[in-house]
Design a protein around this motif. Structure first.
Motif, mmCIF file in Angstrom:
data_model
loop_
_atom_site.group_PDB
_atom_site.id
_atom_site.type_symbol
_atom_site.label_atom_id
_atom_site.label_comp_id
_atom_site.label_asym_id
_atom_site.label_seq_id
_atom_site.Cartn_x
_atom_site.Cartn_y
_atom_site.Cartn_z
ATOM 1 N N LEU A 424 0.819 -1.209 0.000
ATOM 2 C CA LEU A 424 0.000 0.000 0.000
ATOM 3 C C LEU A 424 0.855 1.262 0.000
ATOM 4 O O LEU A 424 0.482 2.271 -0.614
ATOM 5 C CB LEU A 424 -0.948 0.004 1.205
ATOM 6 N N GLU A 425 1.998 1.212 0.679
ATOM 7 C CA GLU A 425 2.904 2.361 0.665
ATOM 8 C C GLU A 425 3.406 2.631 -0.753
ATOM 9 O O GLU A 425 3.507 3.786 -1.183
ATOM 10 C CB GLU A 425 4.087 2.115 1.603
ATOM 11 N N GLU A 426 3.721 1.586 -1.478
ATOM 12 C CA GLU A 426 4.145 1.754 -2.877
ATOM 13 C C GLU A 426 3.030 2.355 -3.720
ATOM 14 O O GLU A 426 3.262 3.245 -4.553
ATOM 15 C CB GLU A 426 4.553 0.395 -3.469
ATOM 16 N N ILE A 427 1.816 1.841 -3.525
ATOM 17 C CA ILE A 427 0.674 2.322 -4.306
ATOM 18 C C ILE A 427 0.403 3.793 -4.004
ATOM 19 O O ILE A 427 0.155 4.595 -4.913
ATOM 20 C CB ILE A 427 -0.579 1.464 -4.015
ATOM 21 N N GLU A 428 0.466 4.176 -2.728
ATOM 22 C CA GLU A 428 0.146 5.559 -2.348
ATOM 23 C C GLU A 428 1.194 6.558 -2.831
ATOM 24 O O GLU A 428 0.934 7.762 -2.865
ATOM 25 C CB GLU A 428 -0.022 5.651 -0.833
ATOM 26 N N GLU A 429 2.372 6.062 -3.209
ATOM 27 C CA GLU A 429 3.399 6.950 -3.748
ATOM 28 C C GLU A 429 3.154 7.298 -5.224
ATOM 29 O O GLU A 429 3.775 8.217 -5.762
ATOM 30 C CB GLU A 429 4.780 6.305 -3.601
ATOM 31 N N LEU A 430 2.237 6.564 -5.872
ATOM 32 C CA LEU A 430 1.934 6.835 -7.286
ATOM 33 C C LEU A 430 1.204 8.164 -7.425
ATOM 34 O O LEU A 430 0.370 8.523 -6.593
ATOM 35 C CB LEU A 430 1.072 5.707 -7.872
ATOM 36 N N ILE A 469 -9.458 -0.809 -0.643
ATOM 37 C CA ILE A 469 -10.125 0.234 -1.433
ATOM 38 C C ILE A 469 -9.104 1.320 -1.742
ATOM 39 O O ILE A 469 -8.463 1.860 -0.837
ATOM 40 C CB ILE A 469 -11.329 0.832 -0.676
ATOM 41 N N ILE A 470 -8.945 1.610 -3.035
ATOM 42 C CA ILE A 470 -7.970 2.609 -3.484
ATOM 43 C C ILE A 470 -8.728 3.772 -4.109
ATOM 44 O O ILE A 470 -9.601 3.574 -4.957
ATOM 45 C CB ILE A 470 -6.998 2.004 -4.518
ATOM 46 N N ASN A 471 -8.410 4.976 -3.680
ATOM 47 C CA ASN A 471 -9.067 6.160 -4.228
ATOM 48 C C ASN A 471 -8.095 6.935 -5.108
ATOM 49 O O ASN A 471 -6.992 7.276 -4.701
ATOM 50 C CB ASN A 471 -9.566 7.063 -3.096
ATOM 51 N N SER A 472 -8.530 7.188 -6.358
ATOM 52 C CA SER A 472 -7.721 7.950 -7.312
ATOM 53 C C SER A 472 -8.380 9.300 -7.573
ATOM 54 O O SER A 472 -9.601 9.426 -7.606
ATOM 55 C CB SER A 472 -7.590 7.176 -8.625
ATOM 56 N N SER A 473 -7.552 10.308 -7.772
ATOM 57 C CA SER A 473 -8.075 11.644 -8.096
ATOM 58 C C SER A 473 -8.166 11.860 -9.602
ATOM 59 O O SER A 473 -8.565 12.931 -10.054
ATOM 60 C CB SER A 473 -7.170 12.723 -7.484
ATOM 61 N N TYR A 474 -7.794 10.832 -10.392
ATOM 62 C CA TYR A 474 -7.851 10.967 -11.847
ATOM 63 C C TYR A 474 -9.255 10.682 -12.368
ATOM 64 O O TYR A 474 -9.967 9.819 -11.846
ATOM 65 C CB TYR A 474 -6.857 10.009 -12.518
ATOM 66 N N ILE A 491 2.396 -3.368 -9.467
ATOM 67 C CA ILE A 491 2.800 -3.456 -8.057
ATOM 68 C C ILE A 491 2.144 -4.647 -7.374
ATOM 69 O O ILE A 491 2.808 -5.456 -6.715
ATOM 70 C CB ILE A 491 2.449 -2.150 -7.310
ATOM 71 N N ILE A 492 0.830 -4.801 -7.542
ATOM 72 C CA ILE A 492 0.105 -5.838 -6.782
ATOM 73 C C ILE A 492 0.501 -7.243 -7.225
ATOM 74 O O ILE A 492 0.505 -8.172 -6.410
ATOM 75 C CB ILE A 492 -1.423 -5.645 -6.871
ATOM 76 N N LYS A 493 0.841 -7.405 -8.505
ATOM 77 C CA LYS A 493 1.211 -8.741 -8.986
ATOM 78 C C LYS A 493 2.548 -9.200 -8.384
ATOM 79 O O LYS A 493 2.809 -10.392 -8.312
ATOM 80 C CB LYS A 493 1.299 -8.754 -10.519
ATOM 81 N N ARG A 494 3.377 -8.247 -7.961
ATOM 82 C CA ARG A 494 4.636 -8.618 -7.316
ATOM 83 C C ARG A 494 4.403 -9.196 -5.925
ATOM 84 O O ARG A 494 5.190 -9.990 -5.429
ATOM 85 C CB ARG A 494 5.556 -7.402 -7.230
ATOM 86 N N TYR A 495 3.312 -8.760 -5.289
ATOM 87 C CA TYR A 495 3.006 -9.250 -3.937
ATOM 88 C C TYR A 495 2.068 -10.464 -3.967
ATOM 89 O O TYR A 495 2.103 -11.296 -3.064
ATOM 90 C CB TYR A 495 2.370 -8.123 -3.116
ATOM 91 N N ASP A 496 1.215 -10.511 -4.996
ATOM 92 C CA ASP A 496 0.272 -11.636 -5.116
ATOM 93 C C ASP A 496 -0.054 -11.800 -6.595
ATOM 94 O O ASP A 496 -0.804 -10.992 -7.162
ATOM 95 C CB ASP A 496 -1.001 -11.362 -4.293
ATOM 96 N N GLU A 497 0.493 -12.831 -7.219
ATOM 97 C CA GLU A 497 0.317 -12.999 -8.669
ATOM 98 C C GLU A 497 -1.132 -13.243 -9.066
ATOM 99 O O GLU A 497 -1.509 -13.074 -10.229
ATOM 100 C CB GLU A 497 1.200 -14.137 -9.185
ATOM 101 N N HIS A 498 -1.973 -13.640 -8.099
ATOM 102 C CA HIS A 498 -3.393 -13.883 -8.391
ATOM 103 C C HIS A 498 -4.282 -12.708 -7.987
ATOM 104 O O HIS A 498 -5.507 -12.819 -8.039
ATOM 105 C CB HIS A 498 -3.863 -15.150 -7.668
ATOM 106 N N ALA A 499 -3.667 -11.602 -7.564
ATOM 107 C CA ALA A 499 -4.448 -10.425 -7.161
ATOM 108 C C ALA A 499 -5.249 -9.891 -8.348
ATOM 109 O O ALA A 499 -4.813 -9.974 -9.502
ATOM 110 C CB ALA A 499 -3.517 -9.348 -6.628
#
Length: 686
Positions: A424-430, A469-474, A491-499
């Protein structure tokens, strides 16, 4: 066919009665046909985001969700309202900040970043989830009840609210579409025909064919609101020329036969032979829409192909019977035809065909540039009026809470909280990601699961999956959001390939990609199919190429105009309009070409053949084109749903552009390529 036409004429009264009786099951079928107002359900089932939506429904009891904006009210009233919302049928869960903090916790003590995300201008938000899918009747009914329960103190956002508002607006407009189309067509027919009553009979006949078509949609299970809105006016515009041909043919045969039933029998045979080829190309054009991966194309294509078939059948059965039964009143209301003969246009084309060819060569690349550079939008909210409840709610979520598009991430429940938090930290840095929240973040604060409300915990976890739940401003369906979805997926596939990344943002990305593919494929399929049919109809290799070039030129002009006027088109209009215009207006070109072939086979020279073919066809083409224009123009001008309005505007303009191209460019090309045509057309003399 001779015995069939004799039978129609002999039993005309019985046929009219039987035709009217068949309207009863048609009305029943129309009433029983479900209308779907959600474009996203037409995405293929094997798309990963659709699989994610199915998991959300089956595993989390979350077929749909809505973020509800609550007006300023005391904490305890919010808590009571939350309980009332939970009692609504099909509501799975309703969670507000007070479910976590309790009603006695002073919101002033919340950290500023949390407070700013949850409270703005004395408003706060609540998450409501629904058991059934976005566009199900039960979910739409639940949103209706939600609006009633909140009694104007809340704004309901989300896809279901948008679908519900689309349904209500569409249903309020659809009867007016038909009235406008009928009135404008009636005006054209009163000018074009020689009787005041005949136009009413022609429209009544097509009206019956439309009702048959709409009634038999029950066998398809459901149809989209776009199909329902445009199919009636499109069927009216496309099949009117069949009815006009029969009427004109009957009036001509009356001069050759004393018995009007004998004259009608011959008129039926001639009409059937004349329209069978053109109706096949029209049907083929609509069926080409079935090749779309977005199955909305199949929906529109099947309904319209069926509509053309009903139009042909009714024109050679019910219309002759009605004309025969009303023959006396038709004769009593005869008047002089007002429509001119257009000899000036014919003479101008024959005299200046070289100039027309030069203009064609100059305009073609410009039109093609516009066709390939017209801007398209996919955000469904943009096709709706801004004052609708769902649109204003979505706008307020964006402006006040910076919640624009939601992405729902499904992860294996066995992944540790620490690993999820790293992700989630990686995702929030996007860029564009406002926040990402799951149970792992709550556990990081040290709050035991036992102290959290069950509704809140069950939103984020079950025995198989955990939900983030991920919120985007785009903005939805933009290049920025689509690129962001790709980065989140990486990003998520690196942590869980079935995500699986689901939700509105990823769904709209799939819609964009599939629609872009469909735009190219459906046009290619329609051209190939119609080309093959015309080879057999015209018995020529070169003529199908010339005819398709002319209609494609008209399509390039029609679709290119928005590029030069700075107009954005809704995506579905850009995909289907080319196929619809090709299938619906290729008949105009076939009419002139067939007469040209017959004249050349009768030993007329090319100038006389083309002049006669154009002169004897231009009136029919003008009437047909104006009827098509009349049936669709009013709807395009009136409709508040831009998805429908833009499509009808394109069809109405396309009809006029096709008429112009067929009457100007086609005869000019026939003059230039006459020698080639003669050598490549069966039994045509050089």
């Amino acid at each position: 066919m001779h015995r069939f036409s004799k039978m129609i004429c002999k039993h005309s009264k019985l046929i009219v009665i039987f035709a009217l009786l068949l309207l009863i099951p048609s009305f029943i079928g129309m009433k029983a046909t479900r209308i779907n107002y959600d474009i996203l359900v037409y995405l293929p089932d094997d798309v990963e985001t659709i699989k994610g939506e199915n998991i959300l429904s089956s595993e989390f009891n979350m077929g749909a969700f809505s973020v509800v904006i609550l007006d300023s009210m005391p904490n305890k009233e919010v808590a009571k309202l939350t309980e009332d919302i939970r009692k609504i049928d099909n509501v799975a869960k309703a969670v507000s900040i007070y479910d976590v903090l309790g009603t006695n916790f002073p919101t002033e003590m919340l950290p500023d970043d949390v407070k700013n995300r949850l409270f703005k201008d004395n408003e706060t938000i609540m998450l409501v989830t629904f058991k059934d899918q976005i566009s199900s009747d039960s979910t739409m009914e639940a949103v209706t009840r939600l609006r009633e329960v909140t009694d104007g103190h809340a704004k309901v956002s989300g896809m279901t609210a948008t679908v519900l508002d689309t349904r209500d607006l569409s249903n309020s407009e659809i009867a007016i579409y038909v009235v406008i189309a009928v009135v404008l067509c009636l005006i054209v027919l009163e000018i074009a025909l020689d009787s005041y009553v005949a136009p009413f009979l022609l429209l009544l006949n097509i009206g019956i064919a439309i009702l048959y078509n709409m009634g038999t949609n029950i066998f398809l299970g459901d149809i989209s609101y776009i199909t329902k809105a445009i199919s009636s006016v499109l069927q009216l515009g496309v099949t009117m020329d069949f009815a006009i041909f029969l009427y004109h043919s009957f009036m001509q045969e009356k001069e050759n036969f004393k018995d009007m039933r004998e004259a009608m029998s011959v008129a039926i045979e001639k009409t059937f032979l004349s329209v069978i080829g053109s109706s096949l190309t029209t049907i083929a054009g609509f069926l080409a829409l079935c090749s779309m991966n977005l199955t909305l194309g199949k929906d529109i294509g099947l309904v319209m192909a069926k509509g053309v078939l009903f139009g042909v059948v009714c024109v050679v059965t019910i219309l002759p019977a009605m004309i025969l039964e009303c023959h006396t009143i038709i004769e009593k209301t005869k008047h002089k035809e007002i429509l001119p003969k257009f000899n000036g246009i014919k003479n101008m084309v024959m005299k200046h065909y070289r100039i027309i060819i030069v203009l064609f060569i100059i305009i073609l690349p410009i039109a093609f540039y516009g066709y390939t550079h017209t801007d398209v939008y996919y955000n469904l909210d943009k096709s709706l009026p801004s004052d609708l409840g769902s649109v204003s709610a979505n706008d307020e979520l964006k402006d006040k809470f910076n919640m624009v598009s939601m992405e729902l991430l499904l992860l294996d429940n066995n992944i540790s909280d620490s690993k999820v938090n790293d992700m989630l930290e990686e995702i929030e840095e996007l860029d564009g990601i406002e926040w990402a929240i799951g149970y792992s973040k709550v556990s990081k604060l040290g709050i035991p699961k036992e102290l959290l409300p069950e509704d809140l915990v069950s939103i984020f976890q079950n025995k198989n999956y955990q939900l983030v739940i991920i919120n985007s401003s785009y903005e939805m369906a933009t290049d920025e959001l689509n690129a962001q979805v790709d980065m989140v997926n990486e990003i998520i596939k690196r942590y869980d390939e079935h995500a699986i990344l689901a939700g509105e943002g990823p769904l709209m990305k799939d819609l964009v990609e599939i629609s872009d593919h469909d735009f190219n494929s459906v046009n290619s399929v329609s051209i190939v199919v119609i080309f093959v049919i015309m080879i057999f109809v015209l018995r020529s290799i070169s003529l199908p190429v010339i005819l398709i070039v002319v209609i494609e030129f008209a399509i390039f002009i029609n679709m290119g105009i928005p590029c030069f006027t700075g107009t954005e088109l809704p995506f579905i209009a850009s995909i289907v309009i080319g196929t619809i215009q090709l299938g619906a207006t290729i008949d105009y070109a076939i009419l002139i070409t067939t007469k040209y072939i017959n004249n050349r086979k009768a030993n007329l020279n090319k100038e006389a053949s083309i002049s006669d073919a154009l002169g004897s066809s231009i009136g029919s083409i003008m009437i047909s084109g104006l009827c098509f224009f009349g049936a669709t123009f009013g709807v395009g001008a009136y409709s508040k749903i831009e998805m429908i309005g833009s499509l009808c505007t394109l069809m109405s303009r396309g009809a006029l552009v096709s008429v112009a191209c067929v009457t100007l460019v086609l005869p000019s090309l026939l003059m230039v390529f006459d020698k080639v045509i003669c050598k490549t057309t069966l039994k045509m003399k050089h």
